[in-house]
Design an enzyme around this catalytic site. Structure first.
Site, PDB file in Angstrom:
ATOM      1  N   GLU A 192      23.210  57.270 111.991  1.00 34.69           N
ATOM      2  CA  GLU A 192      24.367  58.163 112.039  1.00 34.69           C
ATOM      3  C   GLU A 192      25.220  57.678 113.215  1.00 34.69           C
ATOM      4  O   GLU A 192      25.083  58.153 114.338  1.00 34.69           O
ATOM      5  CB  GLU A 192      23.932  59.620 112.255  1.00 34.69           C
ATOM      6  CG  GLU A 192      25.104  60.569 112.113  1.00 34.69           C
ATOM      7  CD  GLU A 192      24.838  61.977 112.610  1.00 34.69           C
ATOM      8  OE1 GLU A 192      25.545  62.889 112.149  1.00 34.69           O
ATOM      9  OE2 GLU A 192      23.963  62.183 113.464  1.00 34.69           O
ATOM     10  N   HIS A 219      24.950  66.882 104.531  1.00 28.95           N
ATOM     11  CA  HIS A 219      24.639  68.253 104.957  1.00 28.95           C
ATOM     12  C   HIS A 219      25.537  68.739 106.089  1.00 28.95           C
ATOM     13  O   HIS A 219      25.462  69.910 106.458  1.00 28.95           O
ATOM     14  CB  HIS A 219      23.176  68.310 105.407  1.00 28.95           C
ATOM     15  CG  HIS A 219      22.954  67.488 106.643  1.00 28.95           C
ATOM     16  ND1 HIS A 219      23.081  66.120 106.654  1.00 28.95           N
ATOM     17  CD2 HIS A 219      22.659  67.841 107.922  1.00 28.95           C
ATOM     18  CE1 HIS A 219      22.858  65.678 107.875  1.00 28.95           C
ATOM     19  NE2 HIS A 219      22.601  66.695 108.664  1.00 28.95           N
ATOM     20  N   ASP A 220      26.336  67.850 106.676  1.00 26.50           N
ATOM     21  CA  ASP A 220      27.238  68.244 107.763  1.00 26.50           C
ATOM     22  C   ASP A 220      28.683  68.352 107.292  1.00 26.50           C
ATOM     23  O   ASP A 220      29.576  68.594 108.103  1.00 26.50           O
ATOM     24  CB  ASP A 220      27.214  67.196 108.892  1.00 26.50           C
ATOM     25  CG  ASP A 220      25.910  67.179 109.654  1.00 26.50           C
ATOM     26  OD1 ASP A 220      25.251  68.226 109.725  1.00 26.50           O
ATOM     27  OD2 ASP A 220      25.559  66.111 110.183  1.00 26.50           O
ATOM     28  N   ASP A 276      19.328  60.198 113.433  1.00 23.54           N
ATOM     29  CA  ASP A 276      20.248  61.275 113.776  1.00 23.54           C
ATOM     30  C   ASP A 276      20.894  61.092 115.149  1.00 23.54           C
ATOM     31  O   ASP A 276      20.198  60.761 116.118  1.00 23.54           O
ATOM     32  CB  ASP A 276      19.414  62.568 113.790  1.00 23.54           C
ATOM     33  CG  ASP A 276      20.226  63.802 114.047  1.00 23.54           C
ATOM     34  OD1 ASP A 276      20.929  64.235 113.132  1.00 23.54           O
ATOM     35  OD2 ASP A 276      20.152  64.347 115.174  1.00 23.54           O
ATOM     36  N   ASP A 285      14.104  61.983 108.507  1.00 23.24           N
ATOM     37  CA  ASP A 285      15.165  62.122 109.492  1.00 23.24           C
ATOM     38  C   ASP A 285      14.523  61.931 110.865  1.00 23.24           C
ATOM     39  O   ASP A 285      13.499  62.544 111.151  1.00 23.24           O
ATOM     40  CB  ASP A 285      15.758  63.535 109.391  1.00 23.24           C
ATOM     41  CG  ASP A 285      17.257  63.524 109.452  1.00 23.24           C
ATOM     42  OD1 ASP A 285      17.773  62.984 110.439  1.00 23.24           O
ATOM     43  OD2 ASP A 285      17.909  64.059 108.537  1.00 23.24           O
TER      44      ASP A 285
HETATM   45  C1  GLC Z   1      23.359  65.271 113.399  1.00 25.10           C
HETATM   46  C2  GLC Z   1      22.913  66.058 112.189  1.00 25.10           C
HETATM   47  C3  GLC Z   1      23.375  67.465 112.335  1.00 25.10           C
HETATM   48  C4  GLC Z   1      22.751  68.049 113.582  1.00 25.10           C
HETATM   49  C5  GLC Z   1      23.028  67.181 114.804  1.00 25.10           C
HETATM   50  C6  GLC Z   1      22.119  67.523 115.931  1.00 25.10           C
HETATM   51  O1  GLC Z   1      24.732  65.171 113.479  1.00 25.10           O
HETATM   52  O2  GLC Z   1      23.372  65.449 111.027  1.00 25.10           O
HETATM   53  O3  GLC Z   1      23.063  68.244 111.213  1.00 25.10           O
HETATM   54  O4  GLC Z   1      23.269  69.324 113.800  1.00 25.10           O
HETATM   55  O5  GLC Z   1      22.812  65.819 114.543  1.00 25.10           O
HETATM   56  O6  GLC Z   1      20.810  67.097 115.662  1.00 25.10           O
END
Ligand code: GLC
Length: 561
Positions: A257, A330-331, A200, A98
């Site tokens: 993402e 995970h979100d 991310d 990540d």
């Molecule tokens: C992304 C991750 C999430 C995190 C956010 C801040 O959206 O997937 O889990 O809280 O970034 O890093």
């Protein structure tokens, strides 16, 4: 588009804290992942994305990094990590990390130095502004609630910017020195043997040229960050720099993402010269989201809404690139809880879970499986906020209360959307704590673990897990792999309610994927006469001439012969 090593892979996401604990301290670790590599190999996994394992104070579960060059001792160390890379390679599994570089942790050395000397070199790594009395530089609301501005420790006259948690100060990407530091760090991990990154929050790295207020959109007087994103400077400039300095020299697989992108810019993101290899299709996850907060968001989608999301994403991308397809991560809550609405009786059956699995898995793109999804794990039935630790859910609970919901209503509204639904312990078997640990786990196991666990499903040929194995095998099948990985996507009977059906076609083979998203039978009028069944979730197929009667929740993959 040129063929790449990653295009026919199946990817798997690990949430390391909850995957497998090898040393009995109650927290998952790298050795635990190593111990389970054979399980992943059997599932047909070729790419493993592990959520952050770098050193972190865990304000946002590792997405707040205090040392980019080290593994957090909770998970192990760099030696364990190198062994993981070797053991994974021995099984043809590539690891991607990540990459969290929109922000770091406020405990990172860079931020500490910035606090010591805001006007010095490290002050320029962040967005630090003078504070004009009580007046903050902008009225932007952080993704996790409250203002994006926080007093700079030791400097009451100054504030720093954080789009996420206040312990996640945003890095200033306009500073070329910072960018070089980041690329150096990324190359260091690539040289160590990883195969790429899941990137991310990357759409946030550039800000508007001029910081100013936007109209407030809630009673807190703040406004959504969407405004700032809309006015941000061109993010692709730095993404292309990152691609040229890190990804291309290493033939990396990268998945962004990416939210809120301009559909016109799709090729610039994931085309053959795009900044990333792929990006996630979040169309189902963001469907009908309210600007007021989770309490107004839908807890589930109807099958027709889900179809609308995935079809429109597929038809937008076509062959311009490869999406990464998901039903959860995970979100997000569990996919079966979101896309198999409980308005249907008996919806959480293995047949329905397999129908959903097959439907998303065979879309054009790279299927990602989030840990436990392959077992058909469902949301956690939270009975109290005490069971929830995620900072975002806690904020959304407060938002719901502020909007006038009672405590009970607020929990009922946000519980099904909580990020903690997916962050529970992986149930390896029916023993105490699902075999996750020999010690006391950091959280309690999912209440269904005695029924839903890997050991039981490995043994059962009709399990959801074994169906996922069949889906993975199809992508590597010498006859069907090519059409299923590279072939075009074409909708079929798009207007027929509760049917999700599409073709995959490559000029040589034509594959028809059909899923009946309802408990009742459903007739499908087929245009061709001859079909060869390749995969069925349950039961047998009933053809009458060119009519196929699908049983409730029946799913099949047919070759048109
Ligand atoms: C992304 C991750 C999430 C995190 C956010 C801040 O959206 O997937 O889990 O809280 O970034 O890093």
């Amino acid at each position: 588009m040129e063929q790449k090593w990653w295009q026919n892979q199946v990817a798997y996401q690990i949430w390391p804290k909850s995957f497998c604990d090898s040393d009995g301290d109650g927290i998952g670790d790298i050795q635990g992942i190593i111990n389970r590599l054979d399980y992943l190999k059997e599932l047909g996994i070729g790419i493993l994305w592990i959520s952050p394992m770098y050193c972190s104070p865990l304000a946002d579960e590792g997405y707040d990094i205090s040392d980019y060059y080290n593994i957090d001792p909770r998970f192990g160390n760099l030696v364990n990590f190198d062994i993981l890379l070797l053991e994974a390679r021995a099984r043809n599994i590539r690891i991607i990390m990540d990459l969290v570089v929109n922000h770091c942790s406020d405990e990172h050395e860079w931020f500490r130095k910035a606090c010591e000397d805001p006007d010095g070199a490290y002050g320029k790594y962040f967005y630090i502004r003078n504070r004009d009395g009580e007046h903050l530089p902008t009225n932007w609301r952080s993704y996790f609630g409250g203002s994006v501005w926080e007093p700079l420790p030791g400097h009451p006259d100054k504030v720093y910017l954080h789009y996420f948690h206040k312990k996640q100060p945003d890095l200033n990407w306009e500073n070329p020195e910072l960018r070089e530091e980041i690329y150096r760090m990324m190359n260091w991990w690539m040289d160590r043997g990883i195969s790429g990154f899941r990137i991310d929050a990357i759409m946030n790295i550039r800000k508007p040229e001029i910081f100013h207020d936007y109209p407030a959109d809630r009673d807190d007087g703040l406004c959504s960050l969407r405004n700032a994103l809309h006015d941000q400077m061109d993010v692709k400039l730095y993404l292309n720099e990152m691609r040229d300095k890190v990804f291309l020299p290493h033939d990396a697989f990268t998945v962004g993402e990416v939210f809120d992108h301009d559909p016109e810019a799709l090729e610039e993101f994931i085309g053959s010269r795009g900044c990333f290899s792929s990006m996630f299709d979040f169309s189902g996850e963001i469907f009908n989201r309210s600007k007021n907060g989770w309490y107004e968001d839908p807890a589930f989608l109807t099958p027709d809404q889900y179809k609308e999301c995935i079809f429109s994403a597929q038809l937008t991308v076509k062959d311009k690139g490869f999406l990464s397809n998901i039903i959860e991560n995970h979100d997000e809550p569990r996919g079966v809880s979101r896309y198999l609405p409980q308005t249907f009786a008996d919806v959480h059956t293995p047949a329905a879970k397999k129908a959903l699995a097959g439907t998303y898995f065979l879309l054009r793109g790279i299927p990602f499986i989030y840990q436990g999804q392959e077992l058909g794990m469902e949301n956690v039935p939270f009975s109290s906020m005490e069971e929830i630790s995620d900072c975002s859910t806690i904020d959304q609970y407060k938002v719901a209360l502020a909007a006038g919901l009672s405590e009970e209503e607020a929990l009922a509204a946000i519980g099904p959307l909580s990020r903690d639904n997916a962050r529970t312990l992986f149930p390896w078997d029916g023993s105490e704590n699902g075999g996750f640990t020999t010690g006391t786990p950091w959280t309690k196991p999912h209440p269904a673990y005695t029924d839903t666990n890997a050991a039981a499903q490995c043994k059962d040929p009709d399990s959801v897990l074994n169906f996922y194995k069949k889906l993975s095998a199809l992508r590597h099948d010498p006859e069907y792999g090519s059409v299923l990985c590279q072939g075009e996507f074409l909708p079929f009977l798009e207007e027929q309610s509760n049917l999700i059906a599409y073709y995959r076609w490559n000029g040589i083979r034509t594959i028809l994927v059909l899923a009946n998203f309802q408990p009742e039978c459903q007739n499908v009028e087929l245009p061709e006469k001859n079909y060869h069944p390749i995969l069925i979730n349950e039961g047998s197929l009933h053809f009458y001439d060119q009519t196929l009667t699908l049983l409730g929740w029946q799913f099949c993959v047919l070759e048109v012969t």
